[in-house]
Enzyme design. Sequence first.
Site, PDB file in Angstrom:
ATOM      1  N   TYR A 210      52.457  14.014  61.959  1.00  0.00           N
ATOM      2  CA  TYR A 210      51.656  14.835  61.036  1.00  0.00           C
ATOM      3  C   TYR A 210      50.342  15.286  61.701  1.00  0.00           C
ATOM      4  CZ  TYR A 210      49.304  15.850  56.535  1.00  0.00           C
ATOM      5  OH  TYR A 210      48.637  16.437  55.494  1.00  0.00           O
TER       6      TYR A 210
ATOM      7  N   LYS B 115      49.319  19.080  62.344  1.00  0.00           N
ATOM      8  CA  LYS B 115      48.148  19.643  61.668  1.00  0.00           C
ATOM      9  C   LYS B 115      47.099  20.130  62.672  1.00  0.00           C
ATOM     10  CE  LYS B 115      48.962  19.514  57.258  1.00  0.00           C
ATOM     11  NZ  LYS B 115      49.439  20.780  56.639  1.00  0.00           N
TER      12      LYS B 115
HETATM   13  P1  NAI Z   1      52.851  17.961  47.743  1.00  0.00           P
HETATM   14  O1  NAI Z   1      53.913  17.084  48.296  1.00  0.00           O
HETATM   15  O2  NAI Z   1      52.461  17.816  46.321  1.00  0.00           O
HETATM   16  O3  NAI Z   1      53.225  19.497  47.981  1.00  0.00           O
HETATM   17  C1  NAI Z   1      53.947  19.949  49.088  1.00  0.00           C
HETATM   18  C2  NAI Z   1      55.026  20.872  48.587  1.00  0.00           C
HETATM   19  O4  NAI Z   1      55.713  21.438  49.711  1.00  0.00           O
HETATM   20  C3  NAI Z   1      56.097  20.170  47.736  1.00  0.00           C
HETATM   21  O5  NAI Z   1      56.179  20.775  46.456  1.00  0.00           O
HETATM   22  C4  NAI Z   1      57.377  20.331  48.557  1.00  0.00           C
HETATM   23  O6  NAI Z   1      58.540  20.497  47.751  1.00  0.00           O
HETATM   24  C5  NAI Z   1      57.071  21.559  49.370  1.00  0.00           C
HETATM   25  N1  NAI Z   1      57.881  21.623  50.597  1.00  0.00           N
HETATM   26  C6  NAI Z   1      58.186  20.606  51.429  1.00  0.00           C
HETATM   27  N2  NAI Z   1      58.951  21.066  52.446  1.00  0.00           N
HETATM   28  C7  NAI Z   1      59.125  22.391  52.243  1.00  0.00           C
HETATM   29  C8  NAI Z   1      59.809  23.412  52.954  1.00  0.00           C
HETATM   30  N3  NAI Z   1      60.465  23.133  54.083  1.00  0.00           N
HETATM   31  N4  NAI Z   1      59.768  24.673  52.466  1.00  0.00           N
HETATM   32  C9  NAI Z   1      59.102  24.959  51.313  1.00  0.00           C
HETATM   33  N5  NAI Z   1      58.443  24.030  50.595  1.00  0.00           N
HETATM   34  C10 NAI Z   1      58.451  22.763  51.055  1.00  0.00           C
HETATM   35  O7  NAI Z   1      51.565  17.764  48.707  1.00  0.00           O
HETATM   36  P2  NAI Z   1      50.054  18.328  48.631  1.00  0.00           P
HETATM   37  O8  NAI Z   1      49.156  17.177  48.717  1.00  0.00           O
HETATM   38  O9  NAI Z   1      49.887  19.303  47.523  1.00  0.00           O
HETATM   39  O10 NAI Z   1      49.961  19.075  50.052  1.00  0.00           O
HETATM   40  C11 NAI Z   1      49.733  20.458  50.224  1.00  0.00           C
HETATM   41  C12 NAI Z   1      49.270  20.708  51.647  1.00  0.00           C
HETATM   42  O11 NAI Z   1      47.983  20.110  51.864  1.00  0.00           O
HETATM   43  C13 NAI Z   1      50.183  20.119  52.717  1.00  0.00           C
HETATM   44  O12 NAI Z   1      50.249  21.000  53.826  1.00  0.00           O
HETATM   45  C14 NAI Z   1      49.479  18.852  53.113  1.00  0.00           C
HETATM   46  O13 NAI Z   1      49.816  18.424  54.415  1.00  0.00           O
HETATM   47  C15 NAI Z   1      48.030  19.272  53.010  1.00  0.00           C
HETATM   48  N6  NAI Z   1      47.107  18.157  52.862  1.00  0.00           N
HETATM   49  C16 NAI Z   1      47.003  17.466  51.686  1.00  0.00           C
HETATM   50  C17 NAI Z   1      46.077  16.450  51.571  1.00  0.00           C
HETATM   51  C18 NAI Z   1      45.840  15.762  50.283  1.00  0.00           C
HETATM   52  O14 NAI Z   1      44.834  15.029  50.182  1.00  0.00           O
HETATM   53  N7  NAI Z   1      46.673  15.943  49.260  1.00  0.00           N
HETATM   54  C19 NAI Z   1      45.270  16.015  52.709  1.00  0.00           C
HETATM   55  C20 NAI Z   1      45.440  16.799  53.886  1.00  0.00           C
HETATM   56  C21 NAI Z   1      46.332  17.823  53.942  1.00  0.00           C
END
Ligand code: NAI
Length: 303
Positions: free
Chosen positions: A164, A168
């Site tokens: 990851y 990132k």
């Molecule tokens: P989440 O797991 O709630 O949302 C991620 C979404 O991406 C999910 O709905 C999933 O179904 C979708 N997904 C996964 N693989 C996919 C694919 N191949 N094609 C299309 N959709 C796909 O996670 P969250 O926390 O909302 O994360 C959003 C972004 O923010 C991510 O890139 C994550 O790495 C980044 N992030 C989040 C942090 C946090 O504190 N929540 C911290 C640092 C980064």
Amino acid sequence: MKLLEGKVVIVTGAGGGIGRDFALAMSAEGAKVVVNDLGSSVSGEGKDTGPAQKVVAEIKAQGGAAVASTDSVADWEAANRIVKTALDAFGRIDCVVNNAGILRDRFFFNMSVEEWKAVIDVHLNGSFYVARAAAPYFKSQNSGSYVNMTSTSGLIGNFGQANYAAAKLGIIGLSKSMALDMAKYHVRSNCIAPFAWSRMIGTIPSDTPEQQARLEKIKRMDTAKIAPLAVYLASDLARDVTGQIFGVRANEIFLFSQNRPLRSVHRAGGWTPEAIAEQAIPAMRAQFYALDRSQDVFSWDPI
Ligand code: NAI
């Protein structure tokens, strides 16, 4: 006049978490939204058309325009279909938010090749695929905005996230390159490192009292708090903002540094390994970085 009136935005991974709030906030500012989500588990297994369709229904119920896309960002052909969905439904594309993500945490010495590849595929390759598929349209219309989600796991460090963190930090390089290569077409690219309580963070271990206390603090960080910055970056208000790395944590917004030489030493006649040990390293050691993790640098509670 709303900030994104007339604009078409693709938000990947918009079926839940931070991406869902992006989609809702973009729509509230007048954008037509492609709600892309594969509907996989946190680790990227399975698929479900439900999450994307549910967010589309929410947007429509608010009087907005949205269309669901359940293609995976991690495949070049599928990524092209995501962009085509925007063009077919709304006739243009103005912003791509590379937000889809998965986690396969494991200590480096135990990480499998599959765990490595799966995470690189969704985050780094997926961001490239969707951005690249939109690039010809951005170029020919002489405008466009990329918003790419990065993480302090890559910018600073974290345990058990080699895949990851590498993905990132790769996105940082990708975003800067897109900003450089497309500046002449008035296309912008920026990164956001979010901190928010989502199902992804729900995988953080909570075995010890310290871990449980940390988790309770993280739960206070609302996913919706990230959206205003993404809306701003998608809008014409940010017409001169590109190549930057921002962070958002509850009510705080950060601008991150970018790598520049910190210190240099010069020795007439060149260096030997011994001279490096005796002179160069002592001269530079005061500026060495500790083996910090994200939580060591963000050591205060969310505000
Ligand atoms: P989440 O797991 O709630 O949302 C991620 C979404 O991406 C999910 O709905 C999933 O179904 C979708 N997904 C996964 N693989 C996919 C694919 N191949 N094609 C299309 N959709 C796909 O996670 P969250 O926390 O909302 O994360 C959003 C972004 O923010 C991510 O890139 C994550 O790495 C980044 N992030 C989040 C942090 C946090 O504190 N929540 C911290 C640092 C980064």
